[in-house]
Every structure is written in C-alpha cells, then in structure tokens.
Write a protein that holds these residues in place. Structure first.
Motif, PDB file in Angstrom:
ATOM      1  N   SER A 151      -1.657  16.445   0.934  1.00  0.00           N
ATOM      2  CA  SER A 151      -2.107  15.396   0.026  1.00  0.00           C
ATOM      3  C   SER A 151      -3.599  15.136   0.214  1.00  0.00           C
ATOM      4  O   SER A 151      -4.160  15.352   1.284  1.00  0.00           O
ATOM      5  CB  SER A 151      -1.317  14.122   0.279  1.00  0.00           C
ATOM      6  OG  SER A 151      -1.612  13.640   1.575  1.00  0.00           O
ATOM      7  N   VAL A 152      -4.225  14.648  -0.834  1.00  0.00           N
ATOM      8  CA  VAL A 152      -5.663  14.404  -0.818  1.00  0.00           C
ATOM      9  C   VAL A 152      -5.966  12.942  -0.510  1.00  0.00           C
ATOM     10  O   VAL A 152      -6.723  12.621   0.392  1.00  0.00           O
ATOM     11  CB  VAL A 152      -6.291  14.819  -2.175  1.00  0.00           C
ATOM     12  CG1 VAL A 152      -7.793  14.587  -2.166  1.00  0.00           C
ATOM     13  CG2 VAL A 152      -5.981  16.288  -2.485  1.00  0.00           C
ATOM     14  N   PHE A 153      -5.340  12.039  -1.263  1.00  0.00           N
ATOM     15  CA  PHE A 153      -5.692  10.617  -1.178  1.00  0.00           C
ATOM     16  C   PHE A 153      -4.600   9.732  -0.569  1.00  0.00           C
ATOM     17  O   PHE A 153      -4.764   8.514  -0.500  1.00  0.00           O
ATOM     18  CB  PHE A 153      -6.010  10.075  -2.571  1.00  0.00           C
ATOM     19  CG  PHE A 153      -7.232  10.677  -3.204  1.00  0.00           C
ATOM     20  CD1 PHE A 153      -8.447  10.686  -2.538  1.00  0.00           C
ATOM     21  CD2 PHE A 153      -7.169  11.218  -4.490  1.00  0.00           C
ATOM     22  CE1 PHE A 153      -9.581  11.226  -3.126  1.00  0.00           C
ATOM     23  CE2 PHE A 153      -8.300  11.758  -5.079  1.00  0.00           C
ATOM     24  CZ  PHE A 153      -9.512  11.763  -4.403  1.00  0.00           C
ATOM     25  N   VAL A 154      -3.489  10.323  -0.173  1.00  0.00           N
ATOM     26  CA  VAL A 154      -2.340   9.499   0.202  1.00  0.00           C
ATOM     27  C   VAL A 154      -2.625   8.594   1.405  1.00  0.00           C
ATOM     28  O   VAL A 154      -2.239   7.423   1.406  1.00  0.00           O
ATOM     29  CB  VAL A 154      -1.091  10.382   0.420  1.00  0.00           C
ATOM     30  CG1 VAL A 154       0.040   9.579   1.029  1.00  0.00           C
ATOM     31  CG2 VAL A 154      -0.657  10.964  -0.931  1.00  0.00           C
ATOM     32  N   GLU A 155      -3.332   9.098   2.403  1.00  0.00           N
ATOM     33  CA  GLU A 155      -3.644   8.252   3.570  1.00  0.00           C
ATOM     34  C   GLU A 155      -4.515   7.071   3.154  1.00  0.00           C
ATOM     35  O   GLU A 155      -4.322   5.948   3.630  1.00  0.00           O
ATOM     36  CB  GLU A 155      -4.317   9.072   4.678  1.00  0.00           C
ATOM     37  CG  GLU A 155      -3.380  10.058   5.377  1.00  0.00           C
ATOM     38  CD  GLU A 155      -2.047   9.435   5.814  1.00  0.00           C
ATOM     39  OE1 GLU A 155      -2.084   8.378   6.492  1.00  0.00           O
ATOM     40  OE2 GLU A 155      -0.979   9.985   5.481  1.00  0.00           O
ATOM     41  N   ASP A 156      -5.474   7.325   2.265  1.00  0.00           N
ATOM     42  CA  ASP A 156      -6.335   6.245   1.771  1.00  0.00           C
ATOM     43  C   ASP A 156      -5.510   5.217   0.988  1.00  0.00           C
ATOM     44  O   ASP A 156      -5.725   4.006   1.106  1.00  0.00           O
ATOM     45  CB  ASP A 156      -7.428   6.806   0.845  1.00  0.00           C
ATOM     46  CG  ASP A 156      -8.378   7.743   1.577  1.00  0.00           C
ATOM     47  OD1 ASP A 156      -8.552   7.576   2.798  1.00  0.00           O
ATOM     48  OD2 ASP A 156      -8.949   8.632   0.920  1.00  0.00           O
ATOM     49  N   ALA A 157      -4.582   5.713   0.194  1.00  0.00           N
ATOM     50  CA  ALA A 157      -3.749   4.806  -0.615  1.00  0.00           C
ATOM     51  C   ALA A 157      -2.850   3.954   0.289  1.00  0.00           C
ATOM     52  O   ALA A 157      -2.667   2.756   0.045  1.00  0.00           O
ATOM     53  CB  ALA A 157      -2.910   5.603  -1.606  1.00  0.00           C
ATOM     54  N   LYS A 158      -2.313   4.572   1.336  1.00  0.00           N
ATOM     55  CA  LYS A 158      -1.479   3.808   2.283  1.00  0.00           C
ATOM     56  C   LYS A 158      -2.318   2.720   2.952  1.00  0.00           C
ATOM     57  O   LYS A 158      -1.857   1.596   3.160  1.00  0.00           O
ATOM     58  CB  LYS A 158      -0.900   4.745   3.366  1.00  0.00           C
ATOM     59  CG  LYS A 158       0.275   5.588   2.888  1.00  0.00           C
ATOM     60  CD  LYS A 158       0.751   6.502   4.012  1.00  0.00           C
ATOM     61  CE  LYS A 158       1.940   7.349   3.549  1.00  0.00           C
ATOM     62  NZ  LYS A 158       2.187   8.479   4.479  1.00  0.00           N
ATOM     63  N   PHE A 159      -3.548   3.063   3.299  1.00  0.00           N
ATOM     64  CA  PHE A 159      -4.446   2.094   3.941  1.00  0.00           C
ATOM     65  C   PHE A 159      -4.714   0.917   2.988  1.00  0.00           C
ATOM     66  O   PHE A 159      -4.644  -0.247   3.386  1.00  0.00           O
ATOM     67  CB  PHE A 159      -5.761   2.773   4.342  1.00  0.00           C
ATOM     68  CG  PHE A 159      -6.723   1.856   5.040  1.00  0.00           C
ATOM     69  CD1 PHE A 159      -6.513   1.479   6.360  1.00  0.00           C
ATOM     70  CD2 PHE A 159      -7.831   1.360   4.376  1.00  0.00           C
ATOM     71  CE1 PHE A 159      -7.386   0.620   7.015  1.00  0.00           C
ATOM     72  CE2 PHE A 159      -8.715   0.493   5.025  1.00  0.00           C
ATOM     73  CZ  PHE A 159      -8.499   0.128   6.345  1.00  0.00           C
ATOM     74  N   ARG A 166      -2.819  -0.060   0.534  1.00  0.00           N
ATOM     75  CA  ARG A 166      -1.553  -0.787   0.385  1.00  0.00           C
ATOM     76  C   ARG A 166      -1.343  -1.785   1.544  1.00  0.00           C
ATOM     77  O   ARG A 166      -0.845  -2.887   1.329  1.00  0.00           O
ATOM     78  CB  ARG A 166      -0.401   0.227   0.310  1.00  0.00           C
ATOM     79  CG  ARG A 166       1.007  -0.318   0.107  1.00  0.00           C
ATOM     80  CD  ARG A 166       1.281  -0.872  -1.281  1.00  0.00           C
ATOM     81  NE  ARG A 166       0.641  -2.164  -1.534  1.00  0.00           N
ATOM     82  CZ  ARG A 166       0.596  -2.748  -2.730  1.00  0.00           C
ATOM     83  NH1 ARG A 166       1.120  -2.177  -3.790  1.00  0.00           N
ATOM     84  NH2 ARG A 166      -0.008  -3.914  -2.883  1.00  0.00           N
ATOM     85  N   GLN A 167      -1.739  -1.379   2.756  1.00  0.00           N
ATOM     86  CA  GLN A 167      -1.577  -2.261   3.933  1.00  0.00           C
ATOM     87  C   GLN A 167      -2.473  -3.491   3.853  1.00  0.00           C
ATOM     88  O   GLN A 167      -2.181  -4.509   4.475  1.00  0.00           O
ATOM     89  CB  GLN A 167      -1.948  -1.505   5.220  1.00  0.00           C
ATOM     90  CG  GLN A 167      -0.931  -0.465   5.655  1.00  0.00           C
ATOM     91  CD  GLN A 167      -1.543   0.530   6.651  1.00  0.00           C
ATOM     92  OE1 GLN A 167      -2.705   0.413   7.040  1.00  0.00           O
ATOM     93  NE2 GLN A 167      -0.756   1.517   7.048  1.00  0.00           N
ATOM     94  N   GLN A 168      -3.573  -3.392   3.091  1.00  0.00           N
ATOM     95  CA  GLN A 168      -4.562  -4.476   3.082  1.00  0.00           C
ATOM     96  C   GLN A 168      -4.264  -5.577   2.070  1.00  0.00           C
ATOM     97  O   GLN A 168      -4.923  -6.614   2.086  1.00  0.00           O
ATOM     98  CB  GLN A 168      -5.971  -3.934   2.751  1.00  0.00           C
ATOM     99  CG  GLN A 168      -6.418  -2.730   3.560  1.00  0.00           C
ATOM    100  CD  GLN A 168      -6.445  -2.982   5.047  1.00  0.00           C
ATOM    101  OE1 GLN A 168      -6.916  -4.014   5.505  1.00  0.00           O
ATOM    102  NE2 GLN A 168      -5.914  -2.041   5.811  1.00  0.00           N
ATOM    103  N   THR A 169      -3.344  -5.345   1.132  1.00  0.00           N
ATOM    104  CA  THR A 169      -3.175  -6.318   0.054  1.00  0.00           C
ATOM    105  C   THR A 169      -1.756  -6.339  -0.494  1.00  0.00           C
ATOM    106  O   THR A 169      -1.065  -5.319  -0.462  1.00  0.00           O
ATOM    107  CB  THR A 169      -4.170  -6.032  -1.105  1.00  0.00           C
ATOM    108  OG1 THR A 169      -3.989  -7.005  -2.135  1.00  0.00           O
ATOM    109  CG2 THR A 169      -3.962  -4.638  -1.706  1.00  0.00           C
ATOM    110  N   LYS A 170      -1.366  -7.505  -1.006  1.00  0.00           N
ATOM    111  CA  LYS A 170      -0.066  -7.643  -1.665  1.00  0.00           C
ATOM    112  C   LYS A 170      -0.211  -7.480  -3.189  1.00  0.00           C
ATOM    113  O   LYS A 170       0.770  -7.417  -3.908  1.00  0.00           O
ATOM    114  CB  LYS A 170       0.525  -9.042  -1.379  1.00  0.00           C
ATOM    115  CG  LYS A 170       0.767  -9.351   0.097  1.00  0.00           C
ATOM    116  CD  LYS A 170       2.203  -9.013   0.483  1.00  0.00           C
ATOM    117  CE  LYS A 170       2.606  -9.548   1.842  1.00  0.00           C
ATOM    118  NZ  LYS A 170       1.834  -8.958   2.954  1.00  0.00           N
ATOM    119  N   GLN A 171      -1.458  -7.466  -3.676  1.00  0.00           N
ATOM    120  CA  GLN A 171      -1.694  -7.370  -5.121  1.00  0.00           C
ATOM    121  C   GLN A 171      -1.324  -5.985  -5.652  1.00  0.00           C
ATOM    122  O   GLN A 171      -1.282  -5.018  -4.890  1.00  0.00           O
ATOM    123  CB  GLN A 171      -3.169  -7.685  -5.428  1.00  0.00           C
ATOM    124  CG  GLN A 171      -3.444  -9.164  -5.310  1.00  0.00           C
ATOM    125  CD  GLN A 171      -4.874  -9.542  -5.658  1.00  0.00           C
ATOM    126  OE1 GLN A 171      -5.506 -10.254  -4.902  1.00  0.00           O
ATOM    127  NE2 GLN A 171      -5.362  -9.082  -6.806  1.00  0.00           N
TER     128      GLN A 171
END
Length: 342
Positions: A110-118, A120-125
């Motif tokens: 994957s290219v962006f999945v780690e960034d997307a998980k990060f 996701r962890q920072q916000t509930k929005q």
C-alpha cells in the motif's frame, strides 16, 4: 455525515516551510530518513488542527506526506522508471519531464494506508482521502510499454482499487479520485475514462468522489483558462455520463470561473462538492461571497446533497491565505445553513 452542507477541501493544503519549500509544486523535502517521516506526521497533525479550528467538517491529511498528487502514488509502483524521463505535454497545456512506463505496472504494498491510519487515529470527524484517477495518472507519464492509454488506464484502475479497499478498511469515509484530465480528453472520458474510474471504485462501501477542475493556480493553468472564452462548458461533455455512473459525489470548480452554474443540472441526483473558494488568487473570499455561490448552487443541487468545497488544492498558496480561505468557506457555509434551517 449528518450535518447539513458539510464542508471540506479538495485535498492539498500548504506544507510548513520546515518540511518543504513553500508555494511550490513538486517541492523537494527539507529532511530525510526518520526525521522526514516524523516531520510529515507533525505536518499532518498541524494541517488537521487548522482544518478543525476553521470548522471544516470532512477533514483530510492536506496531502502533507506527498510531493505531488499524482507522481507520489506512481513512485510506489513497479513498472515505472523514474530515471528514464521523457518530456510530455500534460493535459495538452504544459511540458513536464515525466517517468516512463517500462514494464507491467503493479503495486507491491500500500502507498498511503499507514498515513490514513495515522489520520484516523487523530480525529473522530469524517475523513476524506485523495487518489489520482486513472486517466490523470496516464497523462502524467510516458508509456513505452503498453502503447495504449486505455490499456494502461485499466491497469492503474485495478491498482487504485486495491489501494482504495485498504484505505476504506483503515477507516476512510470518502475516497476521492482527482481527474483534471476529464476536462480535456472528452471522447476518451466517455469511451473508457469513466468506466476505468468505476473499476477503481468496484466493491467499495464508503462514499466515492471524483474531482474535476481547471487546475492549481499555476501560470500554465491560468494562461490556458484565458483561452477558454466567456463560458467554460467542458463539464457539459462528461456530466451526462458521470450522472449515470456509480460515483457518489462530483467535485467541481465554480468560484471566479466561467462555468455556467446550470451545468450542475446535468448531475442532478448526485452529491456535489461545489468549489466556492478560488485557489488561483491570494484574495480571501468574504463569507458572504461564499454564501452567495452556495445559494446559487441550491437551484441545481438539493440542500442535502450540497457539499461546500474549494475549487482545487491549495498547496501552492501561502499558509496564511489558505487558512483565511478555510475560515471563509466555513463562515460562508454557516450563513447559508442558518438560512435553510430557519
């Protein structure tokens, strides 16, 4: 996303000057290795806070971890040689030195999945993640292998679908595909471009969007716009096919452009991200200007399907201007929200 008129940006926001050179596309990183990895996460945190502080409803990573909205994705694929560069005309407008497709394209990880998980962890929005669309990817490459734009687009669509499924699994609410090429190659868009985009979203349960604009506020784009005459009707060519597609949201440019508002009628029934912020100027819109644009859009888009947005990405803008524009988008939307609910 139960809020009426949820606001968002198209995607990119300016990077801090300690991460990359400001107001520049393809700006080189100022750090490397572990320091760069940490700095990208810090920049993502900051850009998220700025969106939340401005009252943006659907937030993004501001594309802080990528140099460019297309090439950063391509860099992670096999079959593309970045050392073998050719000069091509991008979107029939400006010449750029681009990498070559030298073999079968594939994605090992994957290219962006780690960034997307990060993120996701920072916000509930609700969060939105941007990927380049298949047609815009092939327009940013020299193809020495497939020798067919259509064939290469289908290969990329399959790869994008793998990435999109992993992004969805990591908690992304909207996956947006950027397709500025849809405003240029109309016959190809209708013949196979939209079909390739549908291949990219196959099997996704999260919401999907396609963003079609007239480009960043760079000189090649602003010069091109001057040649388009008093009315920009490019959307007329592709909207009827998009209206029948299974893409949920269409994102378009409107503020300070010569796009006739009534073209939105062609996508009636779809959710529409209406560009109410001009990214090609340093002038910050007033909340009233934003509200006025959105008010007009309500003639053609039902209120529950109207998503106030920017015209395009804001990466090349100074940070204080981008912040001002985020606030204007939020404040202008609030004016209209109050009118509707009262």
């Amino acid at each position: 996303m139960h809020k009426l008129l949820p606001t968002s940006t198209v995607g990119s926001l300016p990077k801090p000057s300690w991460l990359a050179k400001p107001e520049t596309l393809w700006s080189p990183w100022k750090l490397q290795g572990e320091q760069l990895a940490e700095a990208k996460q810090d920049a993502l945190r900051i850009t998220l806070q700025e969106q939340i502080h401005a009252g943006i409803d659907i937030v993004s990573d501001g594309e802080q971890t990528r140099q460019h909205f297309v090439t950063t994705f391509i860099e992670h694929l096999d079959g593309v040689d970045f050392a073998k560069r050719k000069t091509v005309k991008i979107r029939n407008r400006y010449e750029a030195s681009v990498p070559s497709v030298v073999g079968d394209v594939s994605r090992q990880k994957s290219v962006f999945v780690e960034d997307a998980k990060f993120l996701r962890q920072q916000t509930k929005q609700p969060i939105k993640w941007c990927l380049p669309g298949p047609m815009t990817m092939i327009d940013t490459l020299y193809d020495a292998h497939y020798k067919s734009r259509e064939k290469l687009a289908w290969e990329f669509a399959g790869i994008l679908n793998q990435e999109a499924k992993e992004l969805e699994a990591s908690g992304v609410d909207i996956i947006q595909f950027d397709e500025p090429a849809f405003n240029v190659f109309f016959d190809q868009v209708n013949d196979w471009g939209i079909a390739a985009l549908e291949r990219a979203v196959e099997g996704l349960k999260c919401e999907t969007a396609v963003h079609i604009c007239y480009g960043y506020g760079i000189k090649a784009n602003t010069d091109w716009k001057k040649t388009l005459g008093s009315e920009w009707r490019q959307y007329e060519e592709t909207f009827p096919t998009l209206q029948k597609s299974n893409i949920d949201i269409i994102s378009l440019e409107y503020q300070n452009s010569k796009v006739p508002m009534e073209l939105m009628e062609l996508i009636r029934g779809k959710k529409v991200m209406v560009g109410a912020i001009d990214v090609a100027t340093h002038a910050i819109e007033t909340p009233e200007e934003v509200a006025n644009t959105l008010r007009k859009a309500l003639q053609f888009v039902d209120a529950d399907k109207l998503y106030p947005c920017t015209n395009c990405g804001m990466a090349p803008l100074p940070r204080h201007i981008a912040r001002g524009k985020l606030n204007a988008l939020s404040d202008g939307t609030a004016i209209l929200r109050n009118e509707i609910s009262n």
